[in-house]
Scaffold this motif. Structure first.
Motif, PDB file in Angstrom:
ATOM      1  N   TRP A 268      10.043 -10.081   1.232  1.00 26.35           N
ATOM      2  CA  TRP A 268       9.837  -8.697   1.654  1.00 26.35           C
ATOM      3  C   TRP A 268       9.107  -7.876   0.593  1.00 26.35           C
ATOM      4  CZ3 TRP A 268      10.288  -9.957   6.178  1.00 26.35           C
ATOM      5  CH2 TRP A 268      11.424 -10.514   6.759  1.00 26.35           C
TER       6      TRP A 268
ATOM      7  N   GLN B 252       2.986  -5.908  10.178  1.00 28.54           N
ATOM      8  CA  GLN B 252       3.554  -4.754  10.880  1.00 28.54           C
ATOM      9  C   GLN B 252       4.582  -5.189  11.914  1.00 28.54           C
ATOM     10  OE1 GLN B 252       0.015  -2.812  12.341  1.00 28.54           O
ATOM     11  NE2 GLN B 252      -0.107  -1.443  10.582  1.00 28.54           N
TER      12      GLN B 252
ATOM     13  N   MET C 185       7.776  -6.100  10.102  1.00 31.34           N
ATOM     14  CA  MET C 185       8.493  -4.913   9.658  1.00 31.34           C
ATOM     15  C   MET C 185       9.200  -4.208  10.809  1.00 31.34           C
ATOM     16  SD  MET C 185       7.753  -4.693   6.344  1.00 31.34           S
ATOM     17  CE  MET C 185       7.819  -3.012   5.743  1.00 31.34           C
TER      18      MET C 185
END
Length: 409
Positions: A378, A401, A404
């Protein structure tokens, strides 16, 4: 017979032989038992081992590791060396595209990494010696003569060094390409091939036989990485006149990594219950679960390697190469060009890694190493996005994206 054909010092015969091997496997894999699969996988292992271009180190006077030396005896196998006859184009003998793209020359293991300076009057950075040294301009097979491959410590000015080293590099790429086609993957782009039987072939292979292929690919990757990281040996090969320009095995390293990821991710997905294909038999899932720890360990190490390479870090000290903002904006600098080439080369692999993380999300197997690697990854996501933005790669940015949004960090 196919092994003898593939092992000949000819790019054309290598293409024809590997294509025939591919077609034979595809036409018969559903009929094979464990013994037949053992024979096929052992044959591929022999070819991978024999075609490893160890002469790149030994000709330059560098040490060969014990693991690499295990295959040295295979280089003395008798082969047919064709004599040269001009006036005929041998590329007509096979329509299979070469895995090496060098501005029209099908024989070159030297993809540009930004370290070479193109000579005036040449296209795509190819030098005259690269074009003229097209495997000693082997243009047709005339009267064959039975000879032995030259010794690895042959004189540095001996012309056969360049010929045999180049041919071995080509064969290594052809074998990686063959494995990719068998599993329905383009080893250059990572895109799936229009091949419905590839997934079925995977389903017919036991974990043991898959590990044999994985070992072949991993040894190919490790050798290429060791060579690419050894700038002293690479420069010495040019200074000795063995190679016309700074050599690189980047295509070998990235291609083998991509295929390793593909196979390991399928095995891992079957074991943890996020299979890529529906209808996996209970016996296959059970078998994959018996080796999940080894698969997970290999996958976690490979993912870390891919991330380090994509971010431009040195695997030894994990420190990122610092490129000034001025150089990052000025695409004409040598370092910027080199990073662009490396980023593009590792793009398929980082996409494969990120896409699989998105698929698995938070697995229930929290104690396995792969999930520990994902947890540490991460902190690198922002840096990965930064590299992707610099390269104008919207695909990588888009997958990050999605990760996330899908996972609560």
């Amino acid at each position: 017979l196919l092994v003898l054909c593939i092992a000949q010092p000819s790019e054309v015969l290598g293409k024809v032989g590997t294509l025939c091997l591919h077609d034979m496997i595809r036409a018969n894999y559903a009929k094979w038992d464990a013994r037949a699969w053992t024979l096929v996988c052992d044959t591929l292992a022999r070819l991978f081992n024999w075609s490893q271009p160890r002469e790149l180190f030994s000709v330059a006077g560098a040490a060969v590791t014990d693991a690499e030396a295990n295959g040295q005896s295979a280089k003395s196998m008798p082969v047919i060396v064709p004599q040269v006859r001009r006036g005929v184009d041998p590329t007509h003998a096979s329509n299979r595209p070469s895995p090496l793209r060098t501005g029209g020359s099908g024989v070159d293991m030297l993809p540009s990494t930004g370290e070479e300076t193109p000579s005036p009057g040449t296209a795509n950075g190819d030098t005259d010696s690269e074009v003229n040294g097209n495997v000693a301009n082997i243009e047709a097979i005339a009267t064959p003569t039975l000879l032995l491959l030259p010794r690895a410590n042959a004189a540095p000015d001996a012309k056969p060094d360049y010929v045999y080293i180049t041919l071995k590099c080509i064969l290594q790429l052809l074998l990686i390409q063959t494995v990719g086609e068998l599993f329905g993957i383009d080893v250059e782009t990572g895109a799936p091939l229009a091949d419905s039987a590839a997934n079925d072939l995977y389903g017919h292979m036991s974990a043991h036989h898959l590990f044999v292929l994985l070992d072949c690919l991993d040894q190919s990757r490790a050798f290429a990485h060791r060579f690419n990281a050894n700038h002293t040996v690479r420069r010495k090969l040019v200074e000795m006149g063995v190679m016309p320009t700074m050599p690189s095995l980047l295509k070998q390293e990235t291609g083998s990594v991509l295929m390793e990821l593909h196979i390991l991710q399928h095995m891992h997905a079957d074991a943890v219950g996020v299979s890529f294909a529906k209808g996996r038999g209970l016996s296959m899932v059970a078998e994959r679960q018996t080796v999940v720890e080894e698969v997970d360990d290999r996958l976690s190490q490979l993912v870390q390697h891919v991330v380090l390479q994509y971010l431009g870090r040195n695997s030894a000290d994990a420190k990122r190469r610092v490129v000034s903002m001025a150089n990052r904006l000025d695409a004409s600098t040598t370092e910027a060009k080199k990073r662009m080439v490396m980023t593009a080369a590792w793009r398929p692999s980082i996409l494969a890694v990120l896409s699989y993380i998105l698929r698995t999300k938070r697995s229930t197997n929290e104690k396995l190493p792969f999930q520990a690697v994902v947890s540490r990854l991460w902190r690198d996501l922002v840096e990965i996005v930064g590299v992707a933005v610099d390269a104008g790669d919207r695909d990588v940015v888009g997958v990050v994206q999605q990760i996330m949004n899908a996972v609560e960090i």
